[in-house]
Scaffold this motif. Sequence first.
Motif, short mmCIF file in Angstrom:
data_model
loop_
_atom_site.label_atom_id
_atom_site.label_comp_id
_atom_site.label_asym_id
_atom_site.label_seq_id
_atom_site.Cartn_x
_atom_site.Cartn_y
_atom_site.Cartn_z
N VAL A 75 15.17 24.17 25.47
CA VAL A 75 14.66 23.23 26.59
C VAL A 75 13.56 22.35 25.58
N ALA A 76 13.63 21.02 24.86
CA ALA A 76 12.93 20.52 23.81
C ALA A 76 11.97 20.27 24.23
N SER A 77 11.46 19.75 25.45
CA SER A 77 10.37 19.56 26.08
C SER A 77 9.08 20.55 26.51
N VAL A 78 7.90 20.51 25.80
CA VAL A 78 6.12 21.29 25.80
C VAL A 78 6.38 21.15 27.36
N GLN A 79 5.75 19.92 27.79
CA GLN A 79 6.00 20.06 29.29
C GLN A 79 6.73 20.55 30.19
N ALA A 120 7.04 22.52 14.93
CA ALA A 120 5.36 22.93 14.25
C ALA A 120 4.48 23.54 15.53
N ALA A 121 5.07 23.41 16.61
CA ALA A 121 4.58 23.46 18.08
C ALA A 121 4.11 25.70 17.38
N VAL A 122 4.77 26.12 16.83
CA VAL A 122 4.01 28.01 15.75
C VAL A 122 3.22 27.74 16.20
N PHE A 170 10.76 22.11 12.91
CA PHE A 170 10.68 20.82 12.98
C PHE A 170 9.30 19.94 13.64
N PHE A 171 8.89 19.14 12.72
CA PHE A 171 7.93 18.55 13.46
C PHE A 171 8.17 17.68 13.80
N ASN A 172 7.66 16.39 14.39
CA ASN A 172 7.84 15.53 15.70
C ASN A 172 9.42 14.54 15.33
N SER A 185 10.98 13.36 27.62
CA SER A 185 11.62 13.40 25.88
C SER A 185 10.15 13.31 25.10
N GLY A 186 10.63 12.92 23.50
CA GLY A 186 9.45 12.42 22.96
C GLY A 186 8.98 11.48 23.06
N VAL A 187 7.58 11.04 22.47
CA VAL A 187 6.66 9.94 23.04
C VAL A 187 7.24 9.26 21.90
N ILE A 188 7.59 8.52 20.89
CA ILE A 188 8.87 7.88 20.09
C ILE A 188 9.60 6.78 21.13
N SER A 189 10.34 7.78 21.57
CA SER A 189 11.09 6.67 22.16
C SER A 189 10.75 6.24 23.69
N ILE A 190 9.68 7.08 24.53
CA ILE A 190 9.97 6.60 25.27
C ILE A 190 8.10 5.50 25.30
N PHE A 191 7.53 5.18 24.32
CA PHE A 191 6.99 3.87 23.62
C PHE A 191 7.36 3.12 23.47
N VAL A 201 2.12 1.45 29.36
CA VAL A 201 2.22 3.17 27.93
C VAL A 201 1.30 3.44 28.85
N THR A 202 1.57 4.92 29.33
CA THR A 202 0.62 6.18 29.46
C THR A 202 0.60 6.93 28.42
N ILE A 203 -1.41 7.06 28.41
CA ILE A 203 -1.24 7.94 27.06
C ILE A 203 -2.35 9.55 27.65
N PHE A 204 -1.84 10.34 26.96
CA PHE A 204 -2.88 11.77 27.49
C PHE A 204 -3.65 12.02 26.62
N GLY A 205 -4.78 11.41 27.15
CA GLY A 205 -5.82 11.90 26.10
C GLY A 205 -6.54 10.74 25.43
N GLN A 208 -6.43 9.87 20.21
CA GLN A 208 -6.56 10.26 19.00
C GLN A 208 -5.65 11.08 18.26
N GLN A 209 -4.71 11.76 18.55
CA GLN A 209 -3.60 13.17 19.28
C GLN A 209 -2.78 12.74 17.37
N VAL A 210 -2.49 13.46 16.17
CA VAL A 210 -2.10 12.64 15.89
C VAL A 210 -0.99 13.48 15.21
N ALA A 269 -5.52 14.65 29.33
CA ALA A 269 -4.49 15.54 28.57
C ALA A 269 -4.51 16.62 28.99
N ARG A 270 -2.68 16.94 28.51
CA ARG A 270 -2.14 17.78 28.69
C ARG A 270 -2.35 19.15 28.60
N ALA A 271 -2.52 20.04 29.19
CA ALA A 271 -2.85 21.11 29.08
C ALA A 271 -1.78 21.97 27.49
C1 UD1 Z 1 7.62 17.77 20.24
C2 UD1 Z 1 8.94 18.15 20.47
C3 UD1 Z 1 8.88 19.40 20.46
C4 UD1 Z 1 8.36 19.98 19.57
C5 UD1 Z 1 7.56 19.40 18.27
C6 UD1 Z 1 6.75 19.68 17.45
C7 UD1 Z 1 10.23 16.66 22.33
C8 UD1 Z 1 9.70 16.33 23.36
N1 UD1 Z 1 8.96 17.70 21.54
O1 UD1 Z 1 6.48 18.04 21.20
O2 UD1 Z 1 10.38 20.04 21.16
O3 UD1 Z 1 8.68 21.45 18.95
O4 UD1 Z 1 6.96 17.85 18.82
O5 UD1 Z 1 5.75 19.26 16.87
O6 UD1 Z 1 10.39 16.26 21.47
N2 UD1 Z 1 2.57 11.65 24.85
C9 UD1 Z 1 1.56 10.27 25.75
N3 UD1 Z 1 2.45 9.61 26.63
C10 UD1 Z 1 3.70 9.69 26.78
C11 UD1 Z 1 4.02 10.93 26.49
C12 UD1 Z 1 3.84 11.36 25.19
O7 UD1 Z 1 0.40 10.17 25.33
O8 UD1 Z 1 4.42 9.20 27.74
C13 UD1 Z 1 1.30 12.63 24.23
C14 UD1 Z 1 1.65 13.54 24.33
O9 UD1 Z 1 0.92 14.23 25.44
C15 UD1 Z 1 1.16 14.31 23.12
C16 UD1 Z 1 2.32 13.70 22.75
O10 UD1 Z 1 1.86 12.16 22.86
O11 UD1 Z 1 0.01 14.51 22.95
C17 UD1 Z 1 3.61 13.91 21.91
O12 UD1 Z 1 4.24 14.16 22.46
P1 UD1 Z 1 6.01 14.71 22.69
O13 UD1 Z 1 6.29 13.64 22.64
O14 UD1 Z 1 6.10 15.19 24.12
O15 UD1 Z 1 6.01 15.66 21.41
P2 UD1 Z 1 5.45 16.71 21.57
O16 UD1 Z 1 4.34 17.93 22.67
O17 UD1 Z 1 4.02 17.13 20.09
#
Ligand code: UD1
Length: 307
Positions: A75-79, A120-122, A170-172, A185-191, A201-205, A208-210, A269-271
């Motif tokens: 399950v690749a989603s932290v959320q 990278a979440a480790v 893996f990083f992102n 899903s990952g933020v790039i695919s959504i954005f 677009v919805t930004i959590f926080g 400025q997260q990097v 920001a997400r917990a």
């Molecule tokens: C991602 C990977 C995770 C991986 C980690 C390694 C996915 C879904 N998650 O987690 O498997 O182990 O990288 O670094 O591929 N955000 C928004 N708006 C959105 C979606 C996300 O603001 O609509 C923000 C999130 O709160 C976060 C950032 O974008 O701050 C990246 O989120 P996300 O793409 O879910 O990745 P990670 O949580 O970093």
Amino acid sequence: MAHFLVTGGCGFIGSHLADRLIGDGHRVTILDDMSTGRLENKPLPARLVVGDVADPDAVRQAMQGVDGVFHLAAVASVQRSRELWAETHRTNLSGTVTVFEAARSARNGGPVPVVYASSAAVYGDNPATPLREDAATRPLSAYGVDKLGCELHADVAWAIHGVPTTGFRFFNVYGPRQDPASPYSGVISIFARRVAQGEDVTIFGDGQQVRDFVFVGDVVRFLVKAMERRPQGAEVFNLCTGRPTSLLMLLEVLEELCASRVRRLHQPARAGDIRVSIGDPARLRATFGEACRFGLLQGLSATLTGE
Ligand code: UD1
Ligand code: NAD
């Protein structure tokens, strides 16, 4: 020609890897429960076993006689790991132990190598960026804890059971086939989808997260190289570019590429969200003799065109 098992091979990264292996002339078996994987991602010649990576019988059956295993099912989603704690734990940690256990005796009763996805979440919010592999691990999420657990079990797999592994943090990762429709899903695919369609677009926080964004083509290259190098012991490498991108910067680049402007809607920001995540690729480069090739502009263009 070799025969490889790819767990999670109908998912985003796993399907790109399966394509590459088939293209190189190998046989591929995929084990996937199709929870986020899609049938249309499967390369035609690959054999698909639909099953759960935490089910020892399914894993043993899928692994019989292979020369090596790429373990990407998770399950690749932290959320998601926040919402379904025990369920994701079962897949992400028990699933990995199940794979390592089956790998003990997969070919002629002996062990086969496993190349697997850590994360990278480790590192959690360790501020010592760019993060080297020997930086302290202090995961903030259940997802990150389970990935760290995978690495610890990889040590056991080698030391006690003789199963050689290579783990990649893996990083992102981003690229074509990452599902733009899922909020998990990952933020790039959504954005990318939203900017291309001119939607908010919805930004959590504060945005400025990097993150250190890695194109999927680079990830596949290193996975294959790791198997070709024949894993020994239980090594772990960052898979990263070393280049930082904030979410706000990412949005600006996407807007430029799509010639579009979108509204930013901010939510809390997400917990357990990591603030700054940048890896040091020095060890990756020194070991494999090359770095990631795709820059963000090139990778984003490929993502937007789906190629
Ligand atoms: C991602 C990977 C995770 C991986 C980690 C390694 C996915 C879904 N998650 O987690 O498997 O182990 O990288 O670094 O591929 N955000 C928004 N708006 C959105 C979606 C996300 O603001 O609509 C923000 C999130 O709160 C976060 C950032 O974008 O701050 C990246 O989120 P996300 O793409 O879910 O990745 P990670 O949580 O970093
Ligand atoms: P994905 O969701 O596209 O792929 C995961 C695949 O695993 C899917 O096909 C899914 O159906 C399958 N799967 C899930 N649970 C399963 C189970 N119980 N049994 C069998 N199959 C199951 O995600 P992805 O981005 O391709 O991630 C692949 C791997 O890389 C995962 O281990 C993930 O944790 C890791 N990772 C991804 C990123 C990233 O940025 N995408 C970063 C770090 C690590």
